[in-house]
Design a protein around this motif. Structure first.
Motif, short mmCIF file in Angstrom:
data_model
loop_
_atom_site.label_atom_id
_atom_site.label_comp_id
_atom_site.label_asym_id
_atom_site.label_seq_id
_atom_site.Cartn_x
_atom_site.Cartn_y
_atom_site.Cartn_z
N GLN A 178 0.81 -1.22 0.00
CA GLN A 178 0.00 0.00 0.00
C GLN A 178 0.85 1.27 0.00
OE1 GLN A 178 -2.55 0.00 3.42
NE2 GLN A 178 -0.89 0.30 4.84
N ILE A 179 2.16 1.14 0.21
CA ILE A 179 3.04 2.30 0.19
C ILE A 179 3.41 2.61 -1.26
CG2 ILE A 179 5.22 3.28 1.00
CD1 ILE A 179 5.16 1.13 3.26
N ASN A 180 3.11 3.79 -1.69
CA ASN A 180 3.44 4.21 -3.06
C ASN A 180 4.96 4.35 -3.17
OD1 ASN A 180 3.90 5.55 -5.47
ND2 ASN A 180 2.29 7.06 -5.15
N PRO A 181 5.60 3.57 -4.07
CA PRO A 181 7.06 3.64 -4.19
C PRO A 181 7.61 5.05 -4.48
CG PRO A 181 6.24 1.72 -5.34
CD PRO A 181 5.04 2.53 -4.93
N GLU A 182 6.80 5.87 -5.12
CA GLU A 182 7.25 7.23 -5.42
C GLU A 182 7.42 8.07 -4.15
OE1 GLU A 182 4.68 8.89 -8.40
OE2 GLU A 182 5.19 7.31 -9.84
N THR A 183 6.85 7.61 -3.05
CA THR A 183 6.97 8.37 -1.79
C THR A 183 8.20 7.97 -0.97
OG1 THR A 183 5.62 6.81 -0.49
CG2 THR A 183 4.45 8.61 -1.63
N TYR A 184 8.97 6.99 -1.42
CA TYR A 184 10.14 6.55 -0.64
C TYR A 184 11.09 7.69 -0.29
CZ TYR A 184 8.85 1.70 -1.86
OH TYR A 184 8.20 0.50 -2.02
N PRO A 185 11.46 8.57 -1.25
CA PRO A 185 12.38 9.66 -0.87
C PRO A 185 11.84 10.55 0.25
CG PRO A 185 12.31 9.43 -3.25
CD PRO A 185 11.22 8.55 -2.69
N SER A 186 10.55 10.86 0.22
CA SER A 186 10.00 11.70 1.30
C SER A 186 9.77 10.90 2.57
CB SER A 186 8.70 12.38 0.86
OG SER A 186 7.72 11.43 0.56
N LEU A 187 9.48 9.62 2.44
CA LEU A 187 9.26 8.75 3.60
C LEU A 187 10.56 8.59 4.39
CD1 LEU A 187 7.25 6.86 5.10
CD2 LEU A 187 8.04 5.05 3.58
N PHE B 77 9.58 -3.54 -10.19
CA PHE B 77 10.51 -2.54 -10.71
C PHE B 77 10.31 -1.17 -10.06
CE2 PHE B 77 11.97 0.74 -13.63
CZ PHE B 77 13.31 0.37 -13.69
N ALA B 78 9.08 -0.76 -9.85
CA ALA B 78 8.84 0.55 -9.23
C ALA B 78 9.47 0.62 -7.85
CB ALA B 78 7.34 0.83 -9.15
N VAL B 79 9.40 -0.47 -7.10
CA VAL B 79 9.99 -0.51 -5.75
C VAL B 79 11.50 -0.40 -5.85
CG1 VAL B 79 10.32 -1.89 -3.66
CG2 VAL B 79 8.09 -1.86 -4.79
N ILE B 80 12.11 -1.29 -6.64
CA ILE B 80 13.56 -1.33 -6.78
C ILE B 80 14.10 0.00 -7.30
CG2 ILE B 80 15.37 -2.37 -8.23
CD1 ILE B 80 14.71 -4.07 -5.87
N SER B 81 13.43 0.56 -8.28
CA SER B 81 13.86 1.81 -8.90
C SER B 81 13.75 2.99 -7.94
CB SER B 81 13.01 2.06 -10.15
OG SER B 81 13.30 3.30 -10.71
N ASN B 82 12.63 3.09 -7.24
CA ASN B 82 12.42 4.24 -6.35
C ASN B 82 13.26 4.17 -5.08
OD1 ASN B 82 10.42 6.23 -7.47
ND2 ASN B 82 9.38 4.30 -7.87
N LEU B 83 13.67 2.99 -4.67
CA LEU B 83 14.58 2.91 -3.53
C LEU B 83 15.90 3.61 -3.83
CD1 LEU B 83 14.05 -0.78 -2.32
CD2 LEU B 83 13.43 1.30 -1.08
N THR B 84 16.31 3.59 -5.09
CA THR B 84 17.58 4.23 -5.47
C THR B 84 17.51 5.75 -5.38
OG1 THR B 84 17.08 4.40 -7.85
CG2 THR B 84 18.10 2.34 -7.07
#
Length: 154
Positions: free
Chosen positions: A62-71, A100-107
Motif C-alpha cells: 500500500q506504500i506508493n514507491p514514489e513516496t520513498y524519498p519523502s518517507l 521494478f517501481a519498488v527497486i527503482s524508487n529505492l535508489t
C-alpha cells in the motif's frame, strides 16, 4: 514392592486450571495499519507485522514507491533496505508481483549509494535475483534496467 503416593492439597490444581493451561492461545493477526507517514512509523509497523507475512506484504504494497524519498527523508537504514529486499525476494517473486517501481524508487532515497557500498554478498545476490526476475517478467527497457542495476552495484 509397594509404592507410596503422597497427595498434598496445596499442590493440586482444579480441573479448569489444568484444561486452560493445556490449551494453546491463538491470537488473530493484527490489522494492517494505514500507509506510514514517516520512516519511524514504517519501522514500528514493520516490527509489529513481521511475524505475519501476509499482513506485512499487504502493508508494504500500500506504500506508493514514489513516496520513498519523502518517507525516508535524509537516508534509509541499511537494515530497512535489507528487509525490503528479503520481502521482495521471498514474497513478490513467488507470486510474480511487479517490483521494478519498488527497486527503482529505492535508489532515489538520499544516501542510497552508501547502503550499496556496505551491502553483503547475500544482499547483492538477492538484488541480482530480483533484477533477473524483473528482466524476465516485466516489460522494462533494457537500458533503464541496466541503469538501476548499476545503482545497486550489479
Amino acid at each position: 514392592m509397594f509404592f507410596y503416593i503422597k497427595f498434598c492439597r496445596d499442590q493440586t490444581k482444579t480441573a479448569s486450571e489444568v484444561v486452560t493451561a493445556d490449551v494453546p492461545v491463538i491470537t488473530p493477526p493484527p490489522s494492517v495499519p494505514p500507509s506510514p507517514q514517516s520512516s519511524y512509523h514504517l519501522l514500528a509497523d514493520w516490527k509489529r507485522l513481521e511475524k505475519y507475512p501476509t499482513q506485512l506484504v499487504q502493508y508494504f504494497k500500500q506504500i506508493n514507491p514514489e513516496t520513498y524519498p519523502s518517507l525516508f527523508k535524509q537516508s534509509m537504514d541499511s537494515d530497512v533496505l535489507s528487509k525490503i529486499l528479503i520481502l521482495l525476494h521471498n514474497h513478490y517473486i513467488p507470486s510474480n508481483e511487479a517490483m521494478f517501481a519498488v527497486i527503482s524508487n529505492l535508489t532515489k532515497v538520499k544516501r542510497f549509494d552508501m547502503n550499496v557500498m556496505f551491502m553483503s554478498s547475500e544482499e547483492k545476490k538477492l538484488v541480482k535475483n530480483i533484477l533477473e526476475h524483473i528482466s524476465k517478467n516485466e516489460n522494462i527497457n533494457e537500458a533503464v534496467l541496466r541503469d538501476v542495476s548499476k545503482k545497486y552495484g550489479i
